[in-house]
Design a protein around this motif. Structure first.
Motif, PDB file in Angstrom:
ATOM      1  N   THR A  53     -21.403  98.560  10.591  1.00 18.50           N
ATOM      2  CA  THR A  53     -22.631  97.755  10.562  1.00 18.50           C
ATOM      3  C   THR A  53     -22.468  96.478  11.365  1.00 18.50           C
ATOM      4  N   TRP A  54     -21.335  95.799  11.184  1.00  8.23           N
ATOM      5  CA  TRP A  54     -21.132  94.541  11.901  1.00  8.23           C
ATOM      6  C   TRP A  54     -20.851  94.783  13.379  1.00  8.23           C
ATOM      7  N   ASN A  55     -20.143  95.866  13.697  1.00  3.03           N
ATOM      8  CA  ASN A  55     -19.932  96.192  15.116  1.00  3.03           C
ATOM      9  C   ASN A  55     -21.271  96.365  15.824  1.00  3.03           C
ATOM     10  N   ARG A  63     -24.119  95.054  14.890  1.00  5.12           N
ATOM     11  CA  ARG A  63     -24.800  93.749  14.960  1.00  5.12           C
ATOM     12  C   ARG A  63     -24.248  92.884  16.095  1.00  5.12           C
ATOM     13  N   PHE A  64     -22.958  93.092  16.411  1.00  5.33           N
ATOM     14  CA  PHE A  64     -22.324  92.255  17.437  1.00  5.33           C
ATOM     15  C   PHE A  64     -22.414  92.877  18.837  1.00  5.33           C
ATOM     16  N   GLU A  65     -23.055  94.039  18.950  1.00  6.70           N
ATOM     17  CA  GLU A  65     -23.221  94.652  20.278  1.00  6.70           C
ATOM     18  C   GLU A  65     -24.083  93.751  21.163  1.00  6.70           C
ATOM     19  N   LEU A 112     -24.480  86.384  17.898  1.00  8.70           N
ATOM     20  CA  LEU A 112     -25.408  86.445  16.766  1.00  8.70           C
ATOM     21  C   LEU A 112     -25.550  85.109  16.047  1.00  8.70           C
ATOM     22  N   PHE A 113     -24.419  84.389  15.907  1.00  9.10           N
ATOM     23  CA  PHE A 113     -24.446  83.087  15.232  1.00  9.10           C
ATOM     24  C   PHE A 113     -24.193  81.940  16.216  1.00  9.10           C
ATOM     25  N   GLY A 114     -24.396  82.227  17.497  1.00  7.15           N
ATOM     26  CA  GLY A 114     -24.219  81.200  18.517  1.00  7.15           C
ATOM     27  C   GLY A 114     -22.749  80.969  18.855  1.00  7.15           C
ATOM     28  N   ASP A 144     -14.027  85.765  10.906  1.00  8.09           N
ATOM     29  CA  ASP A 144     -14.410  84.794  11.941  1.00  8.09           C
ATOM     30  C   ASP A 144     -15.504  85.300  12.878  1.00  8.09           C
ATOM     31  N   GLY A 145     -15.869  86.576  12.784  1.00  5.89           N
ATOM     32  CA  GLY A 145     -16.972  87.102  13.593  1.00  5.89           C
ATOM     33  C   GLY A 145     -16.691  87.046  15.083  1.00  5.89           C
ATOM     34  N   GLU A 146     -17.614  86.434  15.824  1.00  4.30           N
ATOM     35  CA  GLU A 146     -17.507  86.370  17.290  1.00  4.30           C
ATOM     36  C   GLU A 146     -16.765  85.121  17.765  1.00  4.30           C
ATOM     37  N   GLY A 147     -16.136  84.400  16.859  1.00  2.00           N
ATOM     38  CA  GLY A 147     -15.177  83.378  17.251  1.00  2.00           C
ATOM     39  C   GLY A 147     -15.684  81.965  17.450  1.00  2.00           C
ATOM     40  N   ARG A 148     -16.944  81.699  17.094  1.00  2.00           N
ATOM     41  CA  ARG A 148     -17.462  80.346  17.376  1.00  2.00           C
ATOM     42  C   ARG A 148     -16.643  79.256  16.685  1.00  2.00           C
ATOM     43  N   ASN A 149     -16.186  79.526  15.457  1.00  2.00           N
ATOM     44  CA  ASN A 149     -15.444  78.500  14.712  1.00  2.00           C
ATOM     45  C   ASN A 149     -13.979  78.432  15.141  1.00  2.00           C
ATOM     46  N   ALA A 205      -7.053  84.013  13.185  1.00  2.00           N
ATOM     47  CA  ALA A 205      -8.403  84.424  12.763  1.00  2.00           C
ATOM     48  C   ALA A 205      -8.430  85.932  12.622  1.00  2.00           C
ATOM     49  N   PHE A 206      -9.224  86.399  11.665  1.00  2.00           N
ATOM     50  CA  PHE A 206      -9.391  87.850  11.563  1.00  2.00           C
ATOM     51  C   PHE A 206     -10.828  88.184  11.205  1.00  2.00           C
ATOM     52  N   ASP A 207     -11.196  89.446  11.507  1.00  2.00           N
ATOM     53  CA  ASP A 207     -12.516  89.959  11.147  1.00  2.00           C
ATOM     54  C   ASP A 207     -12.442  91.483  11.135  1.00  2.00           C
ATOM     55  N   ILE A 208     -13.303  92.066  10.348  1.00  2.00           N
ATOM     56  CA  ILE A 208     -13.317  93.528  10.217  1.00  2.00           C
ATOM     57  C   ILE A 208     -13.905  94.209  11.457  1.00  2.00           C
ATOM     58  N   ALA A 209     -14.719  93.485  12.241  1.00  2.00           N
ATOM     59  CA  ALA A 209     -15.486  94.094  13.333  1.00  2.00           C
ATOM     60  C   ALA A 209     -14.767  93.922  14.675  1.00  2.00           C
ATOM     61  N   HIS A 210     -14.283  95.025  15.242  1.00  2.00           N
ATOM     62  CA  HIS A 210     -13.527  94.902  16.498  1.00  2.00           C
ATOM     63  C   HIS A 210     -14.412  94.428  17.646  1.00  2.00           C
ATOM     64  N   ASP A 215      -9.786  94.118   7.700  1.00  2.00           N
ATOM     65  CA  ASP A 215     -10.645  93.726   6.579  1.00  2.00           C
ATOM     66  C   ASP A 215      -9.819  92.853   5.647  1.00  2.00           C
ATOM     67  N   CYS A 216     -10.511  92.108   4.810  1.00  2.00           N
ATOM     68  CA  CYS A 216      -9.818  91.063   4.052  1.00  2.00           C
ATOM     69  C   CYS A 216      -8.870  91.621   3.000  1.00  2.00           C
ATOM     70  N   ASP A 217      -8.991  92.886   2.648  1.00  2.00           N
ATOM     71  CA  ASP A 217      -8.025  93.462   1.704  1.00  2.00           C
ATOM     72  C   ASP A 217      -6.746  93.914   2.403  1.00  2.00           C
ATOM     73  N   ALA A 231     -13.619  79.266   5.594  1.00  2.00           N
ATOM     74  CA  ALA A 231     -14.360  80.424   5.076  1.00  2.00           C
ATOM     75  C   ALA A 231     -15.840  80.108   5.247  1.00  2.00           C
ATOM     76  N   ILE A 232     -16.374  80.465   6.388  1.00  5.92           N
ATOM     77  CA  ILE A 232     -17.742  80.106   6.750  1.00  5.92           C
ATOM     78  C   ILE A 232     -18.612  81.360   6.678  1.00  5.92           C
ATOM     79  N   PHE A 233     -19.491  81.384   5.709  1.00  7.26           N
ATOM     80  CA  PHE A 233     -20.402  82.515   5.484  1.00  7.26           C
ATOM     81  C   PHE A 233     -19.636  83.837   5.344  1.00  7.26           C
ATOM     82  N   GLN A 273     -19.973  85.829   2.744  1.00 10.78           N
ATOM     83  CA  GLN A 273     -20.656  86.336   1.555  1.00 10.78           C
ATOM     84  C   GLN A 273     -20.927  87.836   1.618  1.00 10.78           C
ATOM     85  N   PHE A 274     -20.169  88.542   2.468  1.00  9.38           N
ATOM     86  CA  PHE A 274     -20.159  90.006   2.431  1.00  9.38           C
ATOM     87  C   PHE A 274     -19.515  90.497   1.135  1.00  9.38           C
ATOM     88  N   ALA A 275     -18.771  89.642   0.475  1.00  8.86           N
ATOM     89  CA  ALA A 275     -17.959  90.055  -0.675  1.00  8.86           C
ATOM     90  C   ALA A 275     -18.771  90.104  -1.973  1.00  8.86           C
TER      91      ALA A 275
HETATM   92  C1  LIG Z   1     -22.168  86.166   8.335  1.00  8.45           C
HETATM   93  S1  LIG Z   1     -20.841  86.679   9.392  1.00  8.45           S
HETATM   94  C2  LIG Z   1     -19.954  85.141   9.612  1.00  8.45           C
HETATM   95  C3  LIG Z   1     -19.010  85.155  10.773  1.00  8.45           C
HETATM   96  C4  LIG Z   1     -18.298  83.822  11.026  1.00  8.45           C
HETATM   97  N1  LIG Z   1     -17.548  83.375   9.872  1.00  8.45           N
HETATM   98  C5  LIG Z   1     -19.270  82.762  11.464  1.00  8.45           C
HETATM   99  O1  LIG Z   1     -19.526  81.826  10.681  1.00  8.45           O
HETATM  100  O2  LIG Z   1     -19.760  82.847  12.596  1.00  8.45           O
HETATM  101  C6  LIG Z   1     -19.812  87.613   8.270  1.00  8.45           C
HETATM  102  C7  LIG Z   1     -18.581  88.206   8.932  1.00  8.45           C
HETATM  103  O3  LIG Z   1     -17.825  88.911   7.945  1.00  8.45           O
HETATM  104  C8  LIG Z   1     -17.239  90.037   8.559  1.00  8.45           C
HETATM  105  N2  LIG Z   1     -16.864  90.971   7.490  1.00  8.45           N
HETATM  106  C9  LIG Z   1     -17.689  91.750   6.730  1.00  8.45           C
HETATM  107  N3  LIG Z   1     -16.981  92.421   5.805  1.00  8.45           N
HETATM  108  C10 LIG Z   1     -15.676  92.059   5.979  1.00  8.45           C
HETATM  109  C11 LIG Z   1     -14.462  92.396   5.326  1.00  8.45           C
HETATM  110  N4  LIG Z   1     -14.441  93.241   4.288  1.00  8.45           N
HETATM  111  N5  LIG Z   1     -13.308  91.848   5.770  1.00  8.45           N
HETATM  112  C12 LIG Z   1     -13.321  90.993   6.830  1.00  8.45           C
HETATM  113  N6  LIG Z   1     -14.438  90.626   7.489  1.00  8.45           N
HETATM  114  C13 LIG Z   1     -15.602  91.141   7.063  1.00  8.45           C
HETATM  115  C14 LIG Z   1     -18.297  90.542   9.516  1.00  8.45           C
HETATM  116  O4  LIG Z   1     -17.786  91.357  10.531  1.00  8.45           O
HETATM  117  C15 LIG Z   1     -18.870  89.218  10.030  1.00  8.45           C
HETATM  118  O5  LIG Z   1     -18.206  88.815  11.201  1.00  8.45           O
END
Ligand SMILES: C[S@@+](CC[C@H](N)C(=O)[O-])C[C@H]1O[C@@H](n2cnc3c(N)ncnc32)[C@H](O)[C@@H]1O
Length: 211
Positions: A15-17, A19-21, A26-28, A53-58, A71-76, A99-101, A115-117, A119-121
């Protein structure tokens, strides 16, 4: 329907891959405002972990400020764009697709965790995630966290449409009861973070330090 913030309820990576296409961010490409305004909680040149960290803005902005950043993120797809953003800015960030687990968390290693947004958890995943974030900080290290409160469901301008994923001050105080809460604020603001977070928003920000 698969929700982009559904996390364990759907295929989060796919889903996130999706969204990031595309070429946009997506978040600037500017850092989150709460992070930028509270970055002084961390020592200059300190070691920082950016969670999901998503697309790396932070992470890229933090590296530009002189921090040493993991930095790490689930979406390659997001991480590939983050790598390009770092290169374009002439900085180095140690990115991992995980992924965070399954991420290889290191205990007592960081001066800061961002830990910026995240809230996927859902509540169970959030409990594991928050515990690992706190444990990854060295004594005196600080967590900078930003999320949405339940009132955000009325605004619908970003974040997951699930009450159980949203944060209240009470919840964060309980989750991080072993840390010193330096600042904890529920507030509203007009957010302008790409097309993903845009408009009047009900936010919560926290800075908490490991004892
Ligand atoms: C709302 S975005 C925020 C991205 C970034 N922190 C920012 O502020 O720009 C949520 C991010 O969580 C990632 N994500 C979703 N489920 C995840 C998981 N189980 N483990 C790690 N990352 C996950 C998504 O790929 C996405 O990049």
């Amino acid at each position: 329907m698969t929700n982009p913030d559904s996390g364990p309820f759907g295929d989060a990576a796919a889903t996130w891959n999706r969204r990031f296409e595309g070429d946009g961010f997506l978040f600037g490409i500017e850092p989150n405002v709460w992070l930028k305004e509270h970055v002084d909680a961390w020592p200059a040149g300190g070691r920082i972990l950016c969670v999901a960290d998503g697309e790396g803005r932070n992470s890229v902005w933090l590296a530009r400020q002189g921090f040493v950043v993991d930095a790490f993120d689930i979406a390659h797809v997001g991480v590939a764009k983050a790598r390009r953003l770092a290169a374009e800015n002439g900085v180095s960030v140690n990115f991992t697709v995980a992924d965070c687990d399954s991420y290889p968390w290191t205990e007592s290693a960081y001066d800061g965790v961002a830990a910026i947004f995240v809230q996927f958890a859902d509540p169970a995943l959030r409990q594991r995630l928050f515990r690992r974030m706190a444990a990854s900080l060295r004594t005196g290290g600080a967590l900078i966290l930003q999320g949405y409160t339940p009132k955000q469901l009325e605004y619908g301008t970003g974040g997951p449409p699930f009450l159980s994923h949203l944060y209240t001050a009470e919840m964060l105080r309980a989750a991080f009861s072993e840390m010193e809460i330096v600042e904890l604020s529920e507030y509203e603001a007009n957010v302008n973070e790409g097309s993903g977070h845009k408009g009047r928003s009900a936010l919560i920000g926290m800075v908490a330090r490991r004892r």
